[in-house]
Scaffold this motif. Structure first.
Motif, PDB file in Angstrom:
ATOM      1  N   ARG A 178      38.658  44.333  36.474  1.00  0.00           N
ATOM      2  CA  ARG A 178      37.942  43.249  35.806  1.00  0.00           C
ATOM      3  C   ARG A 178      38.146  41.917  36.533  1.00  0.00           C
ATOM      4  N   GLU A 179      39.327  41.757  37.115  1.00  0.00           N
ATOM      5  CA  GLU A 179      39.632  40.497  37.793  1.00  0.00           C
ATOM      6  C   GLU A 179      38.659  40.180  38.929  1.00  0.00           C
ATOM      7  N   MET A 180      38.152  41.216  39.608  1.00  0.00           N
ATOM      8  CA  MET A 180      37.325  41.003  40.791  1.00  0.00           C
ATOM      9  C   MET A 180      35.842  40.807  40.479  1.00  0.00           C
ATOM     10  N   SER A 181      35.470  40.871  39.215  1.00  0.00           N
ATOM     11  CA  SER A 181      34.046  40.823  38.851  1.00  0.00           C
ATOM     12  C   SER A 181      33.353  39.546  39.317  1.00  0.00           C
ATOM     13  N   ALA A 182      34.055  38.421  39.288  1.00  0.00           N
ATOM     14  CA  ALA A 182      33.413  37.169  39.694  1.00  0.00           C
ATOM     15  C   ALA A 182      33.014  37.190  41.167  1.00  0.00           C
ATOM     16  N   MET A 183      33.814  37.841  42.014  1.00  0.00           N
ATOM     17  CA  MET A 183      33.480  37.899  43.444  1.00  0.00           C
ATOM     18  C   MET A 183      32.387  38.928  43.723  1.00  0.00           C
ATOM     19  N   TYR A 184      32.282  39.950  42.875  1.00  0.00           N
ATOM     20  CA  TYR A 184      31.256  40.974  43.061  1.00  0.00           C
ATOM     21  C   TYR A 184      30.004  40.699  42.223  1.00  0.00           C
ATOM     22  N   GLY A 210      38.681  35.143  52.834  1.00  0.00           N
ATOM     23  CA  GLY A 210      39.584  36.246  53.148  1.00  0.00           C
ATOM     24  C   GLY A 210      40.879  36.050  52.384  1.00  0.00           C
ATOM     25  N   GLY A 211      41.459  37.155  51.923  1.00  0.00           N
ATOM     26  CA  GLY A 211      42.717  36.970  51.218  1.00  0.00           C
ATOM     27  C   GLY A 211      43.274  38.216  50.575  1.00  0.00           C
ATOM     28  N   ASP A 212      44.465  38.028  50.018  1.00  0.00           N
ATOM     29  CA  ASP A 212      45.149  39.045  49.223  1.00  0.00           C
ATOM     30  C   ASP A 212      44.899  38.684  47.765  1.00  0.00           C
ATOM     31  N   PHE A 213      44.028  39.466  47.109  1.00  0.00           N
ATOM     32  CA  PHE A 213      43.655  39.194  45.726  1.00  0.00           C
ATOM     33  C   PHE A 213      44.543  39.943  44.725  1.00  0.00           C
ATOM     34  N   ASN A 214      45.367  40.865  45.198  1.00  0.00           N
ATOM     35  CA  ASN A 214      46.271  41.621  44.324  1.00  0.00           C
ATOM     36  C   ASN A 214      45.547  42.326  43.180  1.00  0.00           C
ATOM     37  N   ALA A 215      44.330  42.783  43.463  1.00  0.00           N
ATOM     38  CA  ALA A 215      43.541  43.518  42.472  1.00  0.00           C
ATOM     39  C   ALA A 215      42.608  44.465  43.208  1.00  0.00           C
ATOM     40  N   VAL A 216      42.368  45.641  42.638  1.00  0.00           N
ATOM     41  CA  VAL A 216      41.491  46.630  43.267  1.00  0.00           C
ATOM     42  C   VAL A 216      40.030  46.305  42.971  1.00  0.00           C
ATOM     43  N   ALA A 266      49.599  38.476  34.379  1.00  0.00           N
ATOM     44  CA  ALA A 266      49.067  38.353  35.734  1.00  0.00           C
ATOM     45  C   ALA A 266      47.579  38.691  35.807  1.00  0.00           C
ATOM     46  N   ASP A 267      47.142  39.710  35.059  1.00  0.00           N
ATOM     47  CA  ASP A 267      45.725  40.088  35.085  1.00  0.00           C
ATOM     48  C   ASP A 267      44.843  38.929  34.637  1.00  0.00           C
ATOM     49  N   LYS A 268      45.235  38.282  33.553  1.00  0.00           N
ATOM     50  CA  LYS A 268      44.452  37.171  33.022  1.00  0.00           C
ATOM     51  C   LYS A 268      44.451  35.983  33.981  1.00  0.00           C
ATOM     52  N   ILE A 269      45.611  35.716  34.597  1.00  0.00           N
ATOM     53  CA  ILE A 269      45.698  34.617  35.559  1.00  0.00           C
ATOM     54  C   ILE A 269      44.804  34.897  36.765  1.00  0.00           C
ATOM     55  N   ARG A 270      44.821  36.152  37.252  1.00  0.00           N
ATOM     56  CA  ARG A 270      43.971  36.504  38.400  1.00  0.00           C
ATOM     57  C   ARG A 270      42.490  36.320  38.071  1.00  0.00           C
ATOM     58  N   ARG A 271      42.086  36.725  36.876  1.00  0.00           N
ATOM     59  CA  ARG A 271      40.685  36.545  36.486  1.00  0.00           C
ATOM     60  C   ARG A 271      40.292  35.073  36.564  1.00  0.00           C
ATOM     61  N   LYS A 272      41.173  34.223  36.095  1.00  0.00           N
ATOM     62  CA  LYS A 272      40.908  32.786  36.147  1.00  0.00           C
ATOM     63  C   LYS A 272      40.862  32.301  37.587  1.00  0.00           C
ATOM     64  N   GLN A 273      41.798  32.745  38.416  1.00  0.00           N
ATOM     65  CA  GLN A 273      41.841  32.315  39.816  1.00  0.00           C
ATOM     66  C   GLN A 273      40.581  32.750  40.565  1.00  0.00           C
ATOM     67  N   VAL A 274      40.152  34.002  40.356  1.00  0.00           N
ATOM     68  CA  VAL A 274      38.944  34.494  41.038  1.00  0.00           C
ATOM     69  C   VAL A 274      37.711  33.723  40.576  1.00  0.00           C
ATOM     70  N   THR A 275      37.629  33.453  39.272  1.00  0.00           N
ATOM     71  CA  THR A 275      36.501  32.675  38.755  1.00  0.00           C
ATOM     72  C   THR A 275      36.491  31.279  39.348  1.00  0.00           C
ATOM     73  N   ARG A 322      31.526  48.823  44.753  1.00  0.00           N
ATOM     74  CA  ARG A 322      32.811  48.107  44.742  1.00  0.00           C
ATOM     75  C   ARG A 322      33.866  49.115  45.168  1.00  0.00           C
ATOM     76  N   GLN A 323      34.118  49.182  46.464  1.00  0.00           N
ATOM     77  CA  GLN A 323      34.982  50.212  47.022  1.00  0.00           C
ATOM     78  C   GLN A 323      35.545  49.766  48.358  1.00  0.00           C
ATOM     79  N   GLY A 324      36.257  50.663  49.024  1.00  0.00           N
ATOM     80  CA  GLY A 324      36.813  50.360  50.334  1.00  0.00           C
ATOM     81  C   GLY A 324      38.132  51.075  50.556  1.00  0.00           C
ATOM     82  N   GLU A 325      38.474  51.222  51.823  1.00  0.00           N
ATOM     83  CA  GLU A 325      39.730  51.861  52.209  1.00  0.00           C
ATOM     84  C   GLU A 325      40.927  51.040  51.713  1.00  0.00           C
ATOM     85  N   GLU A 326      42.019  51.725  51.359  1.00  0.00           N
ATOM     86  CA  GLU A 326      43.227  51.026  50.952  1.00  0.00           C
ATOM     87  C   GLU A 326      43.723  50.107  52.066  1.00  0.00           C
ATOM     88  N   THR A 327      44.341  48.992  51.684  1.00  0.00           N
ATOM     89  CA  THR A 327      44.781  47.999  52.663  1.00  0.00           C
ATOM     90  C   THR A 327      46.293  47.819  52.692  1.00  0.00           C
TER      91      THR A 327
END
Length: 292
Positions: free
Chosen positions: A212-218, A202-208, A174-183, A234-239
């Motif tokens: 590493r998965e969120m690097s493309a968006m940040y 806007g969305g549920d990215f299923n990653a904090v 799942a981690d690898k798939i998410r990285r691809k999806q975010v990219t 790269r932070q924020g209140e829990e959702t």
């Protein structure tokens, strides 16, 4: 229950407490008087983000915010709910992402949606397929329109969650798939940003945030609502509510393209608890000043 995050009550600010979105993130509330110029307030955009956890009462609560919002991004919604919510002059788009779980009317049309509850011009809808995962066909759904002279694209997405989503089926990374999806999301929206358009995801990215998965968006193209008011990071209140392990996480996001919403801009985020008796994702109400 409503929790104010990242800067600013409009008249009087009251202090609130917060906990980091992921351990070591160092998130903290910044609460100050609202010093936003009148011109900036007139150009602000309000986006409601909600994963409904397939609960219509939660969907209805998000749609009830339409009067004060320019856009609503939704996940785990039934097509029948979206169809029934549409009102005159609204733009409503839906695309299915799974057939694994039935919706309330016996269909298998569950997916993501975007609602633009205002009259807008030059409207079109774009659907991008993302890397598939077991049991789902994830997508990035975007409504494209012109608002106040600015070409705007509001997108909703829901990324892979589990390594083994279906019992007795092979596992997936799942981690690898998410990285691809975010990219893919970054790459598919980059052309709009290069043209000077405003893009909101806007969305549920299923990653904090620090994963590493969120690097493309940040990576510089986008500003997440928690970064506004010059906060960065790269932070924020829990959702979410506590999961099976008892932990809460920030996995839901509202990103604005940085060409129109740089980190220095004013912003405000409120999170609203879901309806009573329903555990899951909290509603995000993200506000940002548009334009440099």
């Amino acid at each position: 229950m409503t929790t104010s995050l990242v800067a600013t009550a409009l008249v009087t600010a009251a202090s609130t407490s917060s906990t980091p979105a992921d351990r070591g993130a160092g998130a903290s509330d910044v609460v100050t008087a609202d010093l936003v110029p009148v011109a900036a307030r007139k150009k602000r955009m309000v986006v409601v983000q909600q994963n409904t956890d397939a609960k219509q009462v939660t969907f209805d609560a998000a749609v009830a915010k339409a009067r004060s919002a320019q856009a609503i991004t939704l996940q785990e919604v039934c097509k029948s709910w979206v169809d029934s919510a549409k009102k005159a002059r609204w733009t409503v788009a839906f695309t299915p992402t799974t057939k694994a779980l039935k919706c309330d009317n016996g269909t298998k049309r569950k997916g993501v949606a975007v609602i633009i509850p205002k009259a807008v011009k030059r409207v079109s809808v774009t659907k991008f397929k993302l890397k598939a995962d077991i049991g789902r066909t994830p997508k990035l759904l975007c409504v494209n329109y012109t608002r106040k002279g600015v070409r705007t694209h509001v997108c909703s997405t829901h990324l892979v969650a589990f390594n083994k989503p279906i019992e007795d089926e092979p596992a997936q990374n799942a981690d690898k798939i998410r990285r691809k999806q975010v990219t893919q999301i970054r790459n598919k929206t980059r052309k709009w940003i290069k043209k000077g358009d405003l893009v909101v995801v806007g969305g549920d990215f299923n990653a904090v945030p620090k994963s590493r998965e969120m690097s493309a968006m940040y990576g510089g193209l986008y500003t997440e609502v928690n970064q506004l008011n010059g906060k960065g990071g790269r932070q924020g209140e829990e959702t979410t509510d506590p999961g099976k392990k008892g932990d809460r996480r920030k996995i839901d996001y509202v990103f604005f393209s940085r060409n129109r919403v740089p980190v220095k801009n004013w912003g405000k985020l409120e999170q609203i608890d879901h309806p009573e008796g329903h555990a899951g994702h909290w509603m995000m109400i993200a506000k940002a000043a548009i334009g440099r």
